[in-house]
Design a protein around this motif. Structure first.
Motif, PDB file in Angstrom:
ATOM      1  N   PHE A   1      42.188  41.239  24.798  1.00  0.00           N
ATOM      2  CA  PHE A   1      43.084  40.154  24.374  1.00  0.00           C
ATOM      3  C   PHE A   1      43.603  40.357  22.954  1.00  0.00           C
ATOM      4  O   PHE A   1      44.759  40.100  22.652  1.00  0.00           O
ATOM      5  CB  PHE A   1      42.349  38.807  24.473  1.00  0.00           C
TER       6      PHE A   1
ATOM      7  N   GLY B   1      40.675  21.555  36.169  1.00  0.00           N
ATOM      8  CA  GLY B   1      40.803  22.971  35.820  1.00  0.00           C
ATOM      9  C   GLY B   1      41.859  23.674  36.644  1.00  0.00           C
ATOM     10  O   GLY B   1      42.144  24.846  36.423  1.00  0.00           O
TER      11      GLY B   1
ATOM     12  N   VAL C   1      31.818  37.129  33.639  1.00  0.00           N
ATOM     13  CA  VAL C   1      33.213  37.450  33.964  1.00  0.00           C
ATOM     14  C   VAL C   1      33.991  36.146  34.084  1.00  0.00           C
ATOM     15  O   VAL C   1      33.408  35.064  34.104  1.00  0.00           O
ATOM     16  CB  VAL C   1      33.320  38.238  35.297  1.00  0.00           C
ATOM     17  N   PHE C   2      35.309  36.270  34.159  1.00  0.00           N
ATOM     18  CA  PHE C   2      36.145  35.099  34.429  1.00  0.00           C
ATOM     19  C   PHE C   2      36.289  35.029  35.947  1.00  0.00           C
ATOM     20  O   PHE C   2      37.072  35.774  36.535  1.00  0.00           O
ATOM     21  CB  PHE C   2      37.500  35.249  33.740  1.00  0.00           C
ATOM     22  N   LYS C   3      35.512  34.157  36.557  1.00  0.00           N
ATOM     23  CA  LYS C   3      35.357  34.192  38.015  1.00  0.00           C
ATOM     24  C   LYS C   3      36.633  33.887  38.790  1.00  0.00           C
ATOM     25  O   LYS C   3      36.827  34.405  39.876  1.00  0.00           O
ATOM     26  CB  LYS C   3      34.258  33.216  38.435  1.00  0.00           C
ATOM     27  N   ARG C   4      37.505  33.042  38.228  1.00  0.00           N
ATOM     28  CA  ARG C   4      38.699  32.664  38.981  1.00  0.00           C
ATOM     29  C   ARG C   4      39.922  33.500  38.607  1.00  0.00           C
ATOM     30  O   ARG C   4      41.045  33.152  38.944  1.00  0.00           O
ATOM     31  CB  ARG C   4      38.980  31.169  38.818  1.00  0.00           C
ATOM     32  N   LEU C   5      39.665  34.592  37.897  1.00  0.00           N
ATOM     33  CA  LEU C   5      40.760  35.518  37.581  1.00  0.00           C
ATOM     34  C   LEU C   5      40.495  36.844  38.289  1.00  0.00           C
ATOM     35  O   LEU C   5      39.351  37.151  38.643  1.00  0.00           O
ATOM     36  CB  LEU C   5      40.861  35.729  36.072  1.00  0.00           C
TER      37      LEU C   5
ATOM     38  N   ALA D   1      45.158  33.144  27.656  1.00  0.00           N
ATOM     39  CA  ALA D   1      44.026  32.646  26.857  1.00  0.00           C
ATOM     40  C   ALA D   1      43.589  31.270  27.369  1.00  0.00           C
ATOM     41  O   ALA D   1      42.389  30.989  27.460  1.00  0.00           O
ATOM     42  CB  ALA D   1      44.421  32.559  25.387  1.00  0.00           C
TER      43      ALA D   1
ATOM     44  N   THR E   1      39.678  27.960  30.262  1.00  0.00           N
ATOM     45  CA  THR E   1      39.442  27.042  31.377  1.00  0.00           C
ATOM     46  C   THR E   1      38.360  27.595  32.300  1.00  0.00           C
ATOM     47  O   THR E   1      37.507  26.866  32.797  1.00  0.00           O
ATOM     48  CB  THR E   1      40.750  26.833  32.189  1.00  0.00           C
ATOM     49  N   ASP E   2      38.374  28.891  32.505  1.00  0.00           N
ATOM     50  CA  ASP E   2      37.421  29.530  33.421  1.00  0.00           C
ATOM     51  C   ASP E   2      36.039  29.641  32.812  1.00  0.00           C
ATOM     52  O   ASP E   2      35.039  29.320  33.466  1.00  0.00           O
ATOM     53  CB  ASP E   2      37.975  30.924  33.779  1.00  0.00           C
ATOM     54  N   ASN E   3      35.948  30.106  31.574  1.00  0.00           N
ATOM     55  CA  ASN E   3      34.635  30.381  30.975  1.00  0.00           C
ATOM     56  C   ASN E   3      34.792  30.430  29.440  1.00  0.00           C
ATOM     57  O   ASN E   3      35.156  31.458  28.877  1.00  0.00           O
ATOM     58  CB  ASN E   3      34.125  31.727  31.505  1.00  0.00           C
TER      59      ASN E   3
ATOM     60  N   ARG F   1      43.944  30.140  30.440  1.00  0.00           N
ATOM     61  CA  ARG F   1      43.245  30.328  31.723  1.00  0.00           C
ATOM     62  C   ARG F   1      41.825  30.841  31.491  1.00  0.00           C
ATOM     63  O   ARG F   1      40.892  30.466  32.192  1.00  0.00           O
ATOM     64  CB  ARG F   1      44.030  31.303  32.612  1.00  0.00           C
ATOM     65  N   ALA F   2      41.683  31.717  30.506  1.00  0.00           N
ATOM     66  CA  ALA F   2      40.351  32.264  30.207  1.00  0.00           C
ATOM     67  C   ALA F   2      39.408  31.156  29.724  1.00  0.00           C
ATOM     68  O   ALA F   2      38.268  31.053  30.192  1.00  0.00           O
ATOM     69  CB  ALA F   2      40.472  33.359  29.142  1.00  0.00           C
TER      70      ALA F   2
ATOM     71  N   LEU G   1      41.926  40.686  29.670  1.00  0.00           N
ATOM     72  CA  LEU G   1      41.398  39.710  28.709  1.00  0.00           C
ATOM     73  C   LEU G   1      40.383  40.355  27.765  1.00  0.00           C
ATOM     74  O   LEU G   1      40.232  39.928  26.626  1.00  0.00           O
ATOM     75  CB  LEU G   1      40.762  38.528  29.436  1.00  0.00           C
TER      76      LEU G   1
END
Lengths: 238, 287
Positions: A108, B236, A93-97, B168, B173-175, B170-171, A105
């Motif tokens: 997307f 980040g 997953v995108f942990k900080r979202l 996109a 940057t995250d993973n 942010r995505a 996403l």
């Protein structure tokens, strides 16, 4: 009984990391509506195989066909557009979202976002916890909840083929059952074909329609799960 | 007391400039993982280009800034496509990319010195007001630095939060692995962040051009402060880079209360050292 149509055909696939061959001359067919289960010990090459099918790794030999078309080495971006989604191992997953941002996403590539509301509703029905945690950062949720979100992200595109890499890894026994039940529901309600790698034989074998066992990059068993119902046979292959 | 207030005002103004540089550099570093040291000379080159457009061609300042931003965006994207991308594609370790960025830094900085000379290029007849806030004296440029930083930071935040490419970025940057898996074109994202980050550096360069003019060493200081702002704030995190830059400006300025100005750069390193000891991932939980 009508013959099931082949959706994914792997022919003589080999994948290497440098000089080391991880997958050797492997062939299999996943048919529409299957829950195709891949078993095998750590290091058997299962994850490498899935990643090369999805286009994250380039195979050194062999072919991957999807709906009859050659998709060998095709990029994940194009595979996603063609209805193939992949849930990698370990709470992808995108942990900080937030949970909602994660789900968005997942879609997307969808330009018309107005079609997504019913999909989010269907995912929330499958995993009610996701609607409760809609605005929570994904990284702050439990491992089980993150795994449900990871599957939810993939479902945002209503995939035709869902590739799952060890969805039960690191989960408590009750959550493993919940995840396996959700996989059956996804297949039934969305008509999604599932290709899944698992280590938890006991919980995954009963839901499988086809099975393959891998050892050191090669197939040692390919057939119906019923063929592995005998414990002694299973131990022999594993 | 008046001195402290004056130092704080100077600190906020300088910190805004560092924060502006930091968010541009941090956007590139946090998203692509590339320590783009050539960000400094791209900043310097855009300052020289803007100076040339104004001094030699007589273009109005706002037009020169827009063209300078476009130039910086093109230069940054070119650096990514020609230098960094081929190395990343070949699976080069990050230190190889780092050495390449330092090489690029030297090449651009020396080329600028050859083309424009080593003397400072200042804008002719560029006037700005001096304002009194109680006993605190601030220049128009100082106020502009703060306002420009706030405007850019807000615009970037809105873009990252609500824009398609923002999400996109942010995505990635995250993973980055997951970003590829959901179908995001990570190459396009890298190009977009190099363009936006470089444009932000050109805006900071416009501030500096008005304040001091363009000279050969400005690129080094720009990337030096940008790098420290990002690492202090947390790689980040754009908010982290902004906070890191502001903190750097404030500590540096208030440090001048008791220390001579030669210690300015040392204070920046001290801030970095203390924060890294206390919070190795930066103030705002970076990567």
């Amino acid at each position: 009984m009508t013959a099931r149509i082949p959706l994914l055909e792997i022919e003589g696939l080999s994948v290497s990391y440098g000089k080391r061959q991880i997958v050797s001359d492997l062939s299999l067919t996943v048919r529409e509506g299957d829950i195709f289960l891949m078993l095998g010990h750590n290091g058997a090459g299962k994850t490498t195989l899935l990643r090369s099918i999805f286009g994250l790794l380039k195979p050194s030999a062999g072919r991957v066909r999807y709906h009859g078309a050659d998709i060998t080495g095709r990029s994940p971006k194009d595979n996603v557009r063609d209805g193939i989604c992949f849930v990698p191992q370990g709470h992808a997953v995108f942990k900080r979202l937030t949970v909602h941002e994660n789900l968005m996403l997942g879609a997307f590539i969808v330009e018309d976002k107005s079609i997504l509301a019913p999909r989010i509703e269907a995912i929330n029905e499958l995993f009610p916890i996701l609607s409760e945690r809609r605005d929570q950062m994904a990284g702050t949720m439990s491992g089980g909840q993150q795994q449900m979100l990871a599957i939810g992200i993939a479902l945002m595109l209503a995939p035709r083929l869902l590739i799952l890499d060890e969805p039960s890894i690191g989960l408590a026994p009750n959550l493993v059952i919940a995840v396996m039940e959700s996989i059956v529901k996804i297949r039934q309600s969305l008509g999604t074909t599932i290709l899944m790698v698992e280590q938890n034989v006991e919980k995954s074998l009963p839901i499988a329609t086809d099975t393959m066992i891998m050892r050191t990059g090669r197939t040692v068993y390919l057939g119906l799960p019923e063929g592995l119902s005998d414990r002694a046979t299973l131990i022999q292959y594993l | 007391m008046d001195l402290i207030l004056q130092l704080l005002a100077n600190g906020i103004s300088n910190g805004s400039q560092y924060a502006l540089l930091g968010i541009g550099f941090g956007l590139i570093f946090g998203t692509t993982g590339i320590v783009h040291f050539a960000y400094g000379p791209v900043f310097a080159a855009s300052a020289y280009v803007m100076w040339w457009l104004i001094a030699a061609l007589g273009l109005p300042f706002p037009v020169a800034v827009v063209l300078g931003m476009a130039f910086a965006a093109g230069f940054g994207v070119l650096a990514y496509l020609v230098i960094y991308e081929p190395l990343v594609e070949r699976g080069s370790p990050s230190f190889v990319v780092l050495v390449a960025s330092l090489g690029l830094f030297i090449v651009i900085a020396n080329t600028l010195a050859i083309v424009f000379g080593t003397d400072a290029k200042t804008l002719p007849d560029f006037s700005y007001g001096i304002y009194f806030l109680g006993d605190v004296v601030v220049t128009g440029v100082q106020i502009a630095q703060v306002l420009v930083f706030m405007a850019v930071a807000l615009a970037l935040s809105a873009f990252l939060k609500y824009g398609t490419w923002g999400s996109a970025i942010r995505a990635v940057t995250d993973n980055v692995d997951m970003a590829r898996i959901v179908g995001i074109d990570t190459r396009k994202v890298a190009i977009v962040v190099f363009a936006i980050g470089s444009m932000i550096s050109a805006i900071a360069a416009a501030n500096l051009l008005v304040r001091e003019g363009a000279s050969t060493h400005i690129g080094f200081f720009a990337v030096f402060y940008a790098f420290i702002a990002v690492v202090v704030g947390g790689v980040g995190s754009i908010r982290g880079a902004a906070i890191g830059g502001l903190l750097l400006g404030l500590v540096e300025s208030t440090g001048m209360w008791k220390l001579p100005t030669e210690w300015q750069s040392t204070i920046a390193f001290l801030v970095l050292f203390v924060v890294m000891l206390w919070r190795p991932t930066g103030l705002l939980r970076g990567n």
